[in-house]
Write an enzyme that holds these catalytic residues in place. Structure first.
Site, PDB file in Angstrom:
ATOM      1  N   LYS A   1      -8.163  14.493   4.079  1.00 24.02           N
ATOM      2  CA  LYS A   1      -7.406  13.128   3.755  1.00 24.02           C
ATOM      3  C   LYS A   1      -6.764  12.886   4.818  1.00 24.02           C
ATOM      4  O   LYS A   1      -6.515  14.226   5.838  1.00 24.02           O
ATOM      5  CB  LYS A   1      -6.854  13.107   2.503  1.00 24.02           C
ATOM      6  CG  LYS A   1      -5.989  14.278   2.199  1.00 24.02           C
ATOM      7  CD  LYS A   1      -6.010  13.682   0.797  1.00 24.02           C
ATOM      8  CE  LYS A   1      -6.309  14.110  -0.535  1.00 24.02           C
ATOM      9  NZ  LYS A   1      -6.485  13.265  -1.081  1.00 24.02           N
ATOM     10  N   ARG A   2      -5.803  12.103   5.738  1.00 18.52           N
ATOM     11  CA  ARG A   2      -5.121  12.220   6.676  1.00 18.52           C
ATOM     12  C   ARG A   2      -4.569  13.514   6.438  1.00 18.52           C
ATOM     13  O   ARG A   2      -3.906  14.113   5.066  1.00 18.52           O
ATOM     14  CB  ARG A   2      -3.740  11.109   7.092  1.00 18.52           C
ATOM     15  CG  ARG A   2      -4.977   9.460   7.465  1.00 18.52           C
ATOM     16  CD  ARG A   2      -5.119  10.606   8.418  1.00 18.52           C
ATOM     17  NE  ARG A   2      -4.773  10.580   9.854  1.00 18.52           N
ATOM     18  CZ  ARG A   2      -4.098   9.487  10.872  1.00 18.52           C
ATOM     19  NH1 ARG A   2      -5.326   8.457  10.822  1.00 18.52           N
ATOM     20  NH2 ARG A   2      -3.069   9.474  11.796  1.00 18.52           N
TER      21      ARG A   2
ATOM     22  N   LYS B   1       0.164  14.406   1.142  1.00 18.46           N
ATOM     23  CA  LYS B   1      -0.705  15.209   0.756  1.00 18.46           C
ATOM     24  C   LYS B   1      -0.344  16.231   0.030  1.00 18.46           C
ATOM     25  O   LYS B   1      -1.388  16.474  -0.146  1.00 18.46           O
ATOM     26  CB  LYS B   1      -1.573  14.444   1.691  1.00 18.46           C
ATOM     27  CG  LYS B   1      -1.419  13.099   1.346  1.00 18.46           C
ATOM     28  CD  LYS B   1      -2.640  12.249   2.349  1.00 18.46           C
ATOM     29  CE  LYS B   1      -2.899  11.410   2.418  1.00 18.46           C
ATOM     30  NZ  LYS B   1      -3.646  10.201   1.560  1.00 18.46           N
TER      31      LYS B   1
ATOM     32  N   HIS C   1       0.918  -1.246  -0.088  1.00 18.82           N
ATOM     33  CA  HIS C   1      -0.217   0.421   0.030  1.00 18.82           C
ATOM     34  C   HIS C   1       0.744   1.264  -0.144  1.00 18.82           C
ATOM     35  O   HIS C   1      -0.276   2.533   0.538  1.00 18.82           O
ATOM     36  CB  HIS C   1      -0.848   0.172   1.024  1.00 18.82           C
ATOM     37  CG  HIS C   1      -1.943  -1.072   1.241  1.00 18.82           C
ATOM     38  ND1 HIS C   1      -2.814  -0.107   0.549  1.00 18.82           N
ATOM     39  CD2 HIS C   1      -2.794  -2.135   1.941  1.00 18.82           C
ATOM     40  CE1 HIS C   1      -4.140  -1.443   0.470  1.00 18.82           C
ATOM     41  NE2 HIS C   1      -3.549  -2.117   0.491  1.00 18.82           N
TER      42      HIS C   1
ATOM     43  N   LYS D   1     -14.195   8.382  -4.706  1.00 22.22           N
ATOM     44  CA  LYS D   1     -15.847   9.055  -4.527  1.00 22.22           C
ATOM     45  C   LYS D   1     -15.996   9.971  -4.429  1.00 22.22           C
ATOM     46  O   LYS D   1     -17.354  10.309  -5.165  1.00 22.22           O
ATOM     47  CB  LYS D   1     -15.592   9.328  -2.868  1.00 22.22           C
ATOM     48  CG  LYS D   1     -15.311   7.856  -2.014  1.00 22.22           C
ATOM     49  CD  LYS D   1     -14.339   7.777  -1.152  1.00 22.22           C
ATOM     50  CE  LYS D   1     -14.504   6.311  -0.290  1.00 22.22           C
ATOM     51  NZ  LYS D   1     -12.989   6.066   0.585  1.00 22.22           N
TER      52      LYS D   1
ATOM     53  N   THR E   1      -8.480   6.697  -2.567  1.00 26.11           N
ATOM     54  CA  THR E   1      -9.828   6.332  -2.924  1.00 26.11           C
ATOM     55  C   THR E   1     -10.313   7.318  -3.139  1.00 26.11           C
ATOM     56  O   THR E   1     -11.647   7.340  -2.732  1.00 26.11           O
ATOM     57  CB  THR E   1     -10.279   4.707  -2.385  1.00 26.11           C
ATOM     58  OG1 THR E   1     -10.203   5.295  -0.801  1.00 26.11           O
ATOM     59  CG2 THR E   1      -9.284   3.769  -2.454  1.00 26.11           C
TER      60      THR E   1
END
Length: 861
Positions: free
Chosen positions: A568-569, A574, A377, A680, A676
């Protein structure tokens, strides 16, 4: 109080919510009152809203139980191959509404609760999130369980029943504060304890080698108590099982170690054993080498493998006797999927179990490899698990010996293939030498599996070309790609029923089980009525979410503004900081030209930072501080608002994603394995601004790159920059708007009371930014200008939205799981329904014993 649905509304909502037949409604009301009275021991005079939630949950659960038992009977009758999905995280969220969707009960429950004078939405809001995951990895596992049940696969999810899930996040004075998530404090109506399947798990002790073989002795025993949760498929009467283990001390735990006066302390010390399932480690993409974490990982693997082998042996329905003893057939009947390296002990422990019965070891090892498969992952080095050998020696001495033996045989094979290449052997060893010897768990997973997959095409190529290049050269046939997916049941039908209906009106409702059918929407790209309907649903969702923000955040926003969302985290890779720089740039531009016709934006950022991750916590403080300045500037007004969404979790995602216009997926190319959340947003009609990273690449392929806002460096550009060297100062000196934004952050413009507050972030961005924020700044700002321009043309924007929704078919977790099943597990998915258990059948299955009692055969669950 919910308003009754008009006849027209009822007709509109029948297809995706299920029929509200008079008999269904009457039965639900009867059962609701029965549970309130008999299960909760309350009447309507004293019952609380929480009692009403539990009564409704138990009523809906009744509809699962018969199907659940019948599913297990069906599996034992057919004896299919079974897949076991091992994950330390299952981020399930709430269960009630999802169950109603999958059983087609939503309209009937809505009508029943309305007739009882209750509001179903209010009752749903009482349910606690099952937050047994950090982010993407755990939520993916939850989507996969839904798809495995919907595709008729005999599947089981195995994990830990954490007493405390992912922490609740509070924002106080702009800072993240963590509060314990005591999600079980009121009980959990969806789980069933199974003490009859409790299993012992051993720790510590020592290894004895004697003429009778190897013995692991003087161990400390912890009991694993399973709790089963039903996982319903979509309207196919199949209900699979998620089995989560809870740690319990045995009755004699430590008592023998104490004198008479030590009894109280001995009982108190039982907590040490039970701490194993106490709390979820709140780290995402970061490895923390704590003994308790290793205990958790071994605990779930040891308990699960005992359960797998017990079920494999007792294959006949209703039988408690072991009828299948030949473990050489294990790969034909069992597939074990390792969700990341957390269950990496599976190959070693399976070898231990199998070699008890089958000798020699090479044959046993072949069985292990054919049974196991591993999903990677992440490529971030800090996320890859490497356990100190000393810790292993203390906690799991027998398994350390087994890992050394696996490594010896593995390196013998490498030496034969590459004679004299000592450097390669060092790189490929399961044991990393150095100041502190460590076991590389990813290497153990690869060596012990017949299939290794990444979770997006670009990610799978990266692991073959870089991280696991040596292993790919030895076993290229092992490496595969399985691009992630999301379940359309939760992430469209449940969270965005308006959009699900608009789509069903055009192409029918079969797309819910076959998301590829969304391609048919391309026929309606120029249909004015469809464009209007899509825009109307989005606006209704925005108004609803704006009301939610006003109620919960006390902030009033412009529902006609663009909802620009990054949830998101919180993590450097990110790049929430890139988003911050855009906000500051936009703010400065509005201040400079206040009379210009700016596209109004409400920028929302949400996510949790790991409690020990200083930089991530500073990023949250920066976002909230920027918001304090921007939101209180009268010159800006409602043309720009910045909101930090507190306590982002599954339930909040279900509210914000359907309301979003723009989805921010802006990680540095080559760092996000898949994502993911991006899928969405796409399915719910948000446009993506993003880099060519993770699944964004495939989303651009499916929808057409012209229908996404793609910017920035690609993977080869990042690699080239790594070789050349990244110089943040050159961008700072060359781009005036970037320089001004950074000077404002470092000069205290957003923290006037503490001018040096963000100095750590500034130093990181200027001097050691691994994720090259400044390198993509210019391209990002220009791309955001295109976004603003297009948003001014609602028809063109909505047409692009339709292209995106139509391109979502690939990103169903049903497609992902079908590929796992066929290409890794050797199983065939099925869309057939099984017959539900009829309650009138129950007495027939009971046999009268001579003593006059009834004996009911139990499914060997």
């Amino acid at each position: 109080m919910a308003k009754p649905l008009s006849d027209q509304d009822k007709r509109k909502q029948i297809s995706v919510r299920g029929l509200a037949g008079v008999e269904n409604v009457a039965d639900l009301k009867t059962n609701f009152n029965r549970h309130l009275h008999f299960t909760l021991v309350k009447d309507r005079n004293v019952a609380t809203k929480r009692d009403y939630y539990f009564a409704l949950a138990n009523t809906v659960r009744d509809h699962l139980v018969g199907r659940w038992i019948r599913t297990q009977q069906h599996y034992y009758e057919k004896d299919p191959k079974r897949v076991y999905y091992l994950s330390l995280e299952f981020y399930m969220g709430r269960t009630l509404q999802n169950t109603m969707v999958n059983l087609a009960l939503e309209n009937a429950c809505d009508e029943a609760t309305y007739q009882l004078g209750l509001d179903m939405e209010e009752l749903q809001d009482i349910e606690e999130d099952a937050g047994l995951g950090n982010g993407g990895l755990g939520r993916l596992a939850a989507c996969f369980l839904d798809s495995m049940a919907s595709l008729g696969l005999a599947a089981y999810g195995y994990g830990i029943r954490y007493e405390f899930g992912i922490f609740n996040q509070k924002i106080q004075n702009g800072w993240q504060v963590e509060e314990a998530d005591d999600w079980l404090r009121y009980g959990n109506p969806w789980e069933k304890a199974r003490p009859e399947y409790m299993r012992p798990v051993h720790f510590y002790g020592r290894v004895e080698h004697g003429p009778d073989g190897v013995k692991w002795v003087d161990t400390q025993v912890v009991l694993a108590l399973p709790y089963d949760t039903p996982v319903p498929g979509y309207r196919n009467n199949i209900v699979n099982t998620m089995r989560l283990w809870s740690a319990k001390a045995p009755c004699d735990f430590n008592l023998k170690d104490f004198n008479v006066g030590g009894y109280i302390q001995a009982v108190l010390d039982r907590n040490l054993a039970e701490n194993i399932s106490r709390v979820l480690y709140p780290n995402d993409n970061f490895f923390e080498g704590k003994e308790l974490r290793l205990k958790q990982e071994y605990f779930v693997v040891a308990a699960t493998l005992q359960d797998i082998i017990r079920r494999f042996k007792a294959s006949k329905f209703g039988s408690t006797e072991f009828v299948r003893m030949d473990l050489s057939a294990l790969p034909d009947k069992v597939a074990i999927q390792l969700n990341d390296t957390h269950p990496a002990m599976v190959p070693a422990l399976t070898l231990r179990f199998v070699s008890f019965i089958i000798c020699p070891v090479p044959q046993a090892w072949d069985i292990v490899v054919r049974t196991c498969a591993y999903t990677n992952h992440t490529v971030l080095p800090e996320a890859l698990e490497r356990w100190p050998v000393d810790l292993f020696q203390n906690l799991l001495p027998r398994h350390l010996e087994i890992i050394y033996e696996i490594n010896r045989r593995h390196l013998e094979r490498v030496a034969k293939l590459f004679p004299g290449d000592m450097d390669r052997m060092r790189r490929m060893s399961l044991i990393e030498e150095g100041d502190m010897k460590k076991i590389n768990m990813a290497h153990l997973c690869i060596v012990g599996s017949h299939a290794v997959n990444g979770v997006a095409r670009i990610h799978s190529e990266i692991i073959k070309n870089t991280v696991f290049k040596d292993f790919y050269e030895v076993d290229p046939h092992k490496f595969q790609n399985k691009t992630n997916g999301i379940t359309p049941r939760r992430w469209l039908v449940m969270c965005n029923p308006g959009l699900a209906e608009v789509i069903a009106e055009r192409i029918g409702e079969d797309y819910i089980r076959d998301l590829d059918q969304l391609k048919k929407l391309l026929d309606f790209v120029d249909d004015d009525a469809f464009i209007r309907d899509i825009a109307k649903v989005k606006q209704e969702n925005k108004l609803k979410f704006a009301a939610h923000l006003e109620e919960h955040y006390k902030v009033k926003i412009n529902p006609n503004s663009m909802f620009d969302v990054q949830v998101k985290r919180i993590h450097e890779y990110k790049r929430q900081l890139l988003n911050c720089l855009h906000i500051i740039t936009l703010y400065n531009r509005i201040k400079k030209e206040p009379n210009k016709a700016w596209t109004p934006r409400t920028i929302m950022i949400g996510g949790k930072a790991a409690p020990g991750y200083h930089t991530a916590k500073m990023i949250i403080k920066l976002i909230t501080s920027i918001g304090d300045v921007v939101n209180n500037d009268p010159v800006v007004g409602d043309r720009l608002k910045v909101i930090f969404l507190e306590n982002y979790r599954v339930t909040l995602a279900e509210k914000v994603i359907p309301a979003s216009d723009l989805s921010e997926q802006i990680s540095t190319a080559g760092t996000e394995a898949s994502g993911t959340g991006n899928m969405k947003f796409m399915l719910n009609g948000a446009l993506t601004i993003g880099t060519m990273d993770g699944a964004n690449v495939e989303m651009a392929e499916e929808a057409g790159e012209e229908n996404l806002f793609i910017f920035g460096m690609r993977v080869p550009d990042v690699e080239a920059m790594d070789k050349k060297g990244y110089d943040a100062h050159s961008y700072y000196n060359r781009i005036p708007e970037l320089k001004r934004a950074m000077d404002q952050i470092s000069g205290g413009f957003f923290s006037p009371g503490q001018p040096g507050l963000f100095q750590d972030l500034v130093n990181m961005l200027m001097n050691h930014d691994r994720f090259k924020v400044f390198a993509d700044y210019e391209a990002y700002i220009k791309c955001q200008e295109k976004v603003s321009a297009l948003y001014k043309d609602p028809t063109a924007w909505t047409k692009m939205v339709i292209h995106n929704i139509a391109g979502c078919g690939k990103f169903s977790s049903d497609r992902t799981i079908s590929q796992y099943a066929r290409e890794i597990w050797g199983m065939e998915p099925s869309l057939e329904k099984i017959a539900p258990e009829d309650s009138t059948d129950l007495p027939v299955s009971c046999t009268v014993t001579p003593g006059g009692g009834r004996q009911i055969p139990q499914a060997n669950t």
